[in-house]
Enzyme design. Structure first.
Site, PDB file in Angstrom:
ATOM      1  CG  ASP A   1      49.936  27.875  48.469  1.00  0.00           C
ATOM      2  OD1 ASP A   1      49.781  26.900  47.726  1.00  0.00           O
ATOM      3  OD2 ASP A   1      49.489  27.934  49.626  1.00  0.00           O
TER       4      ASP A   1
ATOM      5  CE  LYS B   1      47.896  21.670  49.846  1.00  0.00           C
ATOM      6  NZ  LYS B   1      47.223  22.925  50.213  1.00  0.00           N
TER       7      LYS B   1
ATOM      8  CD  GLN C   1      44.756  23.872  52.775  1.00  0.00           C
ATOM      9  OE1 GLN C   1      45.895  23.500  52.546  1.00  0.00           O
ATOM     10  NE2 GLN C   1      43.819  23.823  51.849  1.00  0.00           N
TER      11      GLN C   1
END
Ligand code: NAP
Length: 284
Positions: A120, A53, A97
């Site tokens: 997200d 990422k 995460q």
């Protein structure tokens, strides 16, 4: 005839180039774009995802902020980092995460993220926006799947989509996206309690396998000509393996995503697209 290969690798390159252009045009006006990640512990797979990422964010011209906490961190420690990132003006998108190590509450940590920085698209506010068909960041994996379908002009209107899996990360938001007005698929959501799963899957013009069981879906599950989207990623001795038995299905399906190189690259690309969109929305 062999199925058309839906290359997430190719489509993600297109998305990432678009993101880089949008980042550059913000930078020309003196506005940087920043993506921050919060990793807790040393899970090897999570570390790889985080590294990828950051690499992708930097390649797109974004600033990237890497917050790594020890596995012994408390819920308060994690939430304090999220609060700090919420307040940091250089940060436009935040990723916690998941999963967090045992004993920590990932959902609660995600809820601490400012919905306006939710790269997200997993904050309950943004999931609610999705239910209401309002704009906002969409969960990255389902968003990436929609982009693959659009890129390859796979017809959705009036088609039957069977999604196997109902997680809040993949299956459920994807069902909302495929069923929304303008996309107009008729959606069947299957799960571990669905009787005659193969029979249900055979109804699918678009079959999405999001279970996490390697090679579970073979030709008995696929209607000839169907589009097959393989979300599953399992690490085996043979490397990364999807939920679909690719070799068994490739001559039955009309189109299929490979693993690797299918849905996986789209997830990161969509995270970046969400982040630049959040930066644009906050640019005033
Ligand atoms: P999850 O939360 O474990 O959900 C799995 C779903 O599969 C559940 O809804 C479960 O049903 C269903 N299921 C389990 N066994 C089944 C069976 N025998 N028959 C039918 N349904 C069954 O997993 P997830 O987070 O959605 O992830 C699914 C897979 O996608 C994993 O391999 C994950 O690594 C992968 N993934 C890939 C990406 C990517 O970027 N490519 C992103 C996210 C996830 P119940 O609800 O009834 O338990």
């Amino acid at each position: 005839m062999s199925a058309l290969i839906l290359s997430g690798k190719d489509v993600s390159a297109v998305v990432r180039a678009e993101v880089a252009e949008r980042v550059a045009s913000l930078r020309e006006r003196g506005r940087s774009v920043g993506l921050a990640t919060v990793l807790v512990g040393d899970d090897p797979a999570s570390k790889v995802y985080i590294r990828n990422k950051h690499r992708a964010a930097e390649t797109a011209g974004m600033l990237s902020f890497d917050r790594h906490l020890r596995a012994t961190a408390s819920q308060e420690d994690v939430e304090a980092v999220v609060t700090e990132l919420n307040a940091d003006e250089r940060v436009d998108g935040i990723i916690v995460q998941l999963p967090l190590p045992d004993g920590l509450n990932g959902e609660a940590a995600v809820e601490m993220v400012d919905p306006g920085k939710d790269a997200d698209g997993l904050h309950p506010f943004n999931l609610g926006q999705l239910v209401l068909s309002r704009p906002g960041p969409v969960p990255a994996t389902p968003g990436g799947i929609m982009r693959i379908l659009a890129h390859y002009e796979i017809e959705t209107s009036g088609r039957t989509a069977v999604i196997v899996g109902r997680s809040f990360l993949v299956g459920r938001p994807l069902a909302l996206l495929l069923g929304q007005k303008g996309i107009d698929a008729t959606v069947i959501q299957a799960h571990s309690r669905t009787p005659d799963l193969a029979g249900v899957c055979l109804k699918a013009d678009i079959l999405v396998a999001a279970v996490g069981r390697p090679m579970m879906f073979d030709e008995r599950f696929v209607k000839p000509g169907a589009t097959v989207i393989d979300v599953g990623i399992s690490r085996t001795d043979d490397g990364l393996v999807g939920d679909v038995d690719f070799d068994a299905v490739v001559d039955v399906a009309g189109a299929i995503t490979p693993v690797p190189g299918g849905v996986g690259p789209m997830t990161i690309a969509t995270l970046l697209a969400n982040t630049v969109a959040l930066a644009e929305a906050n640019d005033n």
